[in-house]
Design a protein around this motif. Sequence first.
Motif, PDB file in Angstrom:
ATOM      1  N   ARG A 190       3.347 -12.038   0.171  1.00 42.70           N
ATOM      2  CA  ARG A 190       4.524 -12.747   0.272  1.00 42.70           C
ATOM      3  C   ARG A 190       5.743 -11.731   0.658  1.00 42.70           C
ATOM      4  NH1 ARG A 190       8.978 -13.794  -3.231  1.00 42.70           N
ATOM      5  NH2 ARG A 190       7.867 -12.820  -4.956  1.00 42.70           N
ATOM      6  N   GLU A 191       5.532 -10.465   0.270  1.00 39.79           N
ATOM      7  CA  GLU A 191       6.646  -9.629   0.664  1.00 39.79           C
ATOM      8  C   GLU A 191       6.469  -8.863   2.085  1.00 39.79           C
ATOM      9  OE1 GLU A 191       9.300  -8.796  -0.792  1.00 39.79           O
ATOM     10  OE2 GLU A 191       8.945  -9.281  -2.896  1.00 39.79           O
ATOM     11  N   ILE A 192       5.579  -9.475   2.784  1.00 42.12           N
ATOM     12  CA  ILE A 192       5.424  -8.829   4.170  1.00 42.12           C
ATOM     13  C   ILE A 192       5.621  -9.953   5.243  1.00 42.12           C
ATOM     14  CG2 ILE A 192       3.530  -7.908   5.887  1.00 42.12           C
ATOM     15  CD1 ILE A 192       2.229  -6.672   3.347  1.00 42.12           C
ATOM     16  N   GLY A 213       0.714  -9.520  -6.402  1.00 43.56           N
ATOM     17  CA  GLY A 213       0.551  -8.374  -6.797  1.00 43.56           C
ATOM     18  C   GLY A 213       1.012  -7.299  -5.977  1.00 43.56           C
ATOM     19  N   MET A 214       0.760  -5.802  -5.985  1.00 47.88           N
ATOM     20  CA  MET A 214       1.254  -4.778  -5.195  1.00 47.88           C
ATOM     21  C   MET A 214       0.429  -3.972  -4.335  1.00 47.88           C
ATOM     22  SD  MET A 214       3.626  -2.578  -8.043  1.00 47.88           S
ATOM     23  CE  MET A 214       5.396  -3.512  -8.070  1.00 47.88           C
ATOM     24  N   SER A 215      -0.815  -4.734  -4.297  1.00 50.17           N
ATOM     25  CA  SER A 215      -1.842  -4.079  -3.313  1.00 50.17           C
ATOM     26  C   SER A 215      -1.270  -3.903  -2.028  1.00 50.17           C
ATOM     27  CB  SER A 215      -3.151  -4.667  -3.402  1.00 50.17           C
ATOM     28  OG  SER A 215      -3.806  -4.701  -4.679  1.00 50.17           O
ATOM     29  N   LYS A 216      -0.841  -5.015  -1.449  1.00 51.26           N
ATOM     30  CA  LYS A 216      -0.436  -4.960   0.390  1.00 51.26           C
ATOM     31  C   LYS A 216       1.049  -4.459   0.481  1.00 51.26           C
ATOM     32  CE  LYS A 216      -4.212  -7.104   0.607  1.00 51.26           C
ATOM     33  NZ  LYS A 216      -5.473  -6.212   1.226  1.00 51.26           N
ATOM     34  N   SER A 217       2.076  -4.878  -0.710  1.00 60.38           N
ATOM     35  CA  SER A 217       3.386  -4.458  -0.325  1.00 60.38           C
ATOM     36  C   SER A 217       3.682  -3.012  -0.568  1.00 60.38           C
ATOM     37  CB  SER A 217       4.227  -5.501  -1.276  1.00 60.38           C
ATOM     38  OG  SER A 217       4.031  -5.236  -2.737  1.00 60.38           O
ATOM     39  N   ASN A 267      13.273   0.179  -4.333  1.00 61.78           N
ATOM     40  CA  ASN A 267      12.216  -0.906  -4.154  1.00 61.78           C
ATOM     41  C   ASN A 267      12.580  -1.676  -3.046  1.00 61.78           C
ATOM     42  OD1 ASN A 267       9.549  -2.058  -4.691  1.00 61.78           O
ATOM     43  ND2 ASN A 267      10.718  -3.877  -5.479  1.00 61.78           N
ATOM     44  N   SER A 268      13.851  -2.018  -2.597  1.00 61.31           N
ATOM     45  CA  SER A 268      14.504  -2.976  -1.443  1.00 61.31           C
ATOM     46  C   SER A 268      14.156  -2.104  -0.384  1.00 61.31           C
ATOM     47  CB  SER A 268      15.892  -3.386  -1.927  1.00 61.31           C
ATOM     48  OG  SER A 268      16.370  -4.092  -0.921  1.00 61.31           O
ATOM     49  N   GLY A 269      14.625  -0.707  -0.482  1.00 61.93           N
ATOM     50  CA  GLY A 269      14.566  -0.055   0.730  1.00 61.93           C
ATOM     51  C   GLY A 269      13.082   0.319   1.063  1.00 61.93           C
ATOM     52  N   TRP A 270      12.236   0.314   0.214  1.00 59.51           N
ATOM     53  CA  TRP A 270      10.706   0.665   0.571  1.00 59.51           C
ATOM     54  C   TRP A 270      10.368  -0.639   1.389  1.00 59.51           C
ATOM     55  CZ3 TRP A 270       6.453   3.761   0.601  1.00 59.51           C
ATOM     56  CH2 TRP A 270       5.141   3.230   0.517  1.00 59.51           C
ATOM     57  N   LEU A 271      10.553  -1.954   0.621  1.00 63.68           N
ATOM     58  CA  LEU A 271      10.120  -3.011   1.374  1.00 63.68           C
ATOM     59  C   LEU A 271      10.697  -3.253   2.748  1.00 63.68           C
ATOM     60  CD1 LEU A 271      10.157  -5.501  -1.769  1.00 63.68           C
ATOM     61  CD2 LEU A 271       8.015  -4.390  -0.625  1.00 63.68           C
ATOM     62  N   GLU A 272      11.736  -3.015   3.011  1.00 66.43           N
ATOM     63  CA  GLU A 272      12.357  -2.990   4.374  1.00 66.43           C
ATOM     64  C   GLU A 272      11.717  -2.122   5.455  1.00 66.43           C
ATOM     65  OE1 GLU A 272      14.561  -4.846   5.663  1.00 66.43           O
ATOM     66  OE2 GLU A 272      14.795  -6.170   3.942  1.00 66.43           O
ATOM     67  N   ARG A 273      11.301  -0.997   4.841  1.00 65.49           N
ATOM     68  CA  ARG A 273      10.527  -0.008   5.662  1.00 65.49           C
ATOM     69  C   ARG A 273       9.162  -0.484   6.063  1.00 65.49           C
ATOM     70  NH1 ARG A 273      13.052   3.546   2.041  1.00 65.49           N
ATOM     71  NH2 ARG A 273      11.263   3.960   0.933  1.00 65.49           N
ATOM     72  N   PRO A 300       2.146 -13.741  14.415  1.00 66.37           N
ATOM     73  CA  PRO A 300       1.938 -14.040  12.700  1.00 66.37           C
ATOM     74  C   PRO A 300       3.403 -14.023  12.009  1.00 66.37           C
ATOM     75  CG  PRO A 300       0.657 -12.201  13.256  1.00 66.37           C
ATOM     76  CD  PRO A 300       1.387 -12.589  14.712  1.00 66.37           C
ATOM     77  N   ALA A 301       3.863 -14.875  11.058  1.00 65.40           N
ATOM     78  CA  ALA A 301       5.089 -14.822  10.535  1.00 65.40           C
ATOM     79  C   ALA A 301       4.957 -13.761   9.461  1.00 65.40           C
ATOM     80  CB  ALA A 301       5.467 -16.539  10.120  1.00 65.40           C
ATOM     81  N   GLY A 302       3.540 -13.542   8.966  1.00 63.08           N
ATOM     82  CA  GLY A 302       3.862 -12.734   7.668  1.00 63.08           C
ATOM     83  C   GLY A 302       2.295 -12.162   7.698  1.00 63.08           C
ATOM     84  N   ALA A 303       1.953 -11.473   6.639  1.00 61.89           N
ATOM     85  CA  ALA A 303       0.681 -10.432   6.512  1.00 61.89           C
ATOM     86  C   ALA A 303       0.559  -9.415   7.510  1.00 61.89           C
ATOM     87  CB  ALA A 303      -0.306 -11.386   6.228  1.00 61.89           C
ATOM     88  N   PHE A 304      -0.587  -8.910   7.801  1.00 61.15           N
ATOM     89  CA  PHE A 304      -0.616  -7.967   9.046  1.00 61.15           C
ATOM     90  C   PHE A 304      -1.692  -8.241   9.903  1.00 61.15           C
ATOM     91  CE2 PHE A 304      -1.217  -5.644   4.842  1.00 61.15           C
ATOM     92  CZ  PHE A 304      -2.552  -5.653   4.761  1.00 61.15           C
TER      93      PHE A 304
END
Length: 371
Positions: A190-192, A213-217, A267-273, A300-304
């Motif tokens: 969801r965060e990607i 979870g935090m595995s991907k983000s 955390n916000s800056g990390w997710l933006e990066r 793709p709109a999300g994930a990688f």
Amino acid sequence: MKKAQRLEGIDISLIRQINALATPLSTNLGIGEPNIEPDDTLRDFARRAAGTGSWHYTPNAGSLALRKLLAAGTPFDPKSEICVTAGTQEGLFAVFQAFVDPGDEVLVPNPGFVSYTALARLAGATPVSYDIEPPEWRLAVDAVVSKITPRTKLIVVNSPSNPLGAVVGEETLKAIADAGPLVVADEIYREIWYDAPPPTMRAMSDNVIVVDGMSKSHSMTGLRLGWVMARESLMKPIVTAHQYVATCASSFSQSLAEMILADAAWNSGWLERVRAQFRDQREAALYAIERELEAKVSPPAGAFYAFAPVPTCDTLFLATALATDAAVLVIPGVAFGPLGEGFVRISFAAPVEQIGTGIERMGRYLRGLGR
């Protein structure tokens, strides 16, 4: 000794089987693991978590301090409606064990992540697929609702999707949430996202169980930190199943997650990066796919992941040959269901140069076959 009947027809996933073919010379576009290294702050969080955090059991549902941070901005009570798990895989297993009986049916996406079908079978249920049609991979409400029967116990929804990278629209998610059976929303990606944050099912219905979870983000795949959110009446059996699977999630990983979430600005800056890096890698993958594979893939709109069409009706043979003869790893589309045949999943969680090299090797191999 004969293995348990519940394991009949269940094997190590094709994702892991293909990745087992890797050599030091392989270009790996197969594994679904972020290629993002911790920055200095995240490493400092880890040192502090190891040096000052507890090394003992937490409550089965996880530390209350972490659950409070996870509950922020959601309708869930941290004391009774959140369970911290050993990754989303264990969270999903606990959910299936809590609710699915032999003879039940579980609706799973096709194409969809490999675990959903196996988890249904391990619980003695019958997986029933609902189709997501190419080339746009837009999920239609009727594709799901038309498969509901009196035996349907769970509906699994994954948005953003592995392997498609597709995002399900909010109206579609709401209709599924209100369809009747329990809904398990797998929101690990969801965060990607690239253009707009994907909608969440967290507040859509009391009938929805959200896994995240935090595995991907946060590139924490090996630290096994996930969580489940659900109303208290649903959460009680989930925590019970979780207790007998894992007792509790790693106390170190919980302490680390607490530090991450407590520092909202970092955390916000990390997710933006993270999103910016994956955006660049997505563009590299789409360019190489069009140039080398002569295929056009909707961004793709999300994930990688890019789910790329290939000129074959046997993607397992192709992926195996690419791994052994072209030194590039991609995952055969059939691993994700019958509608995945004719496609391969390309992970662009890799350096831009590696993405270009791997897809160029694919193109060269296909051209050698005469396409």
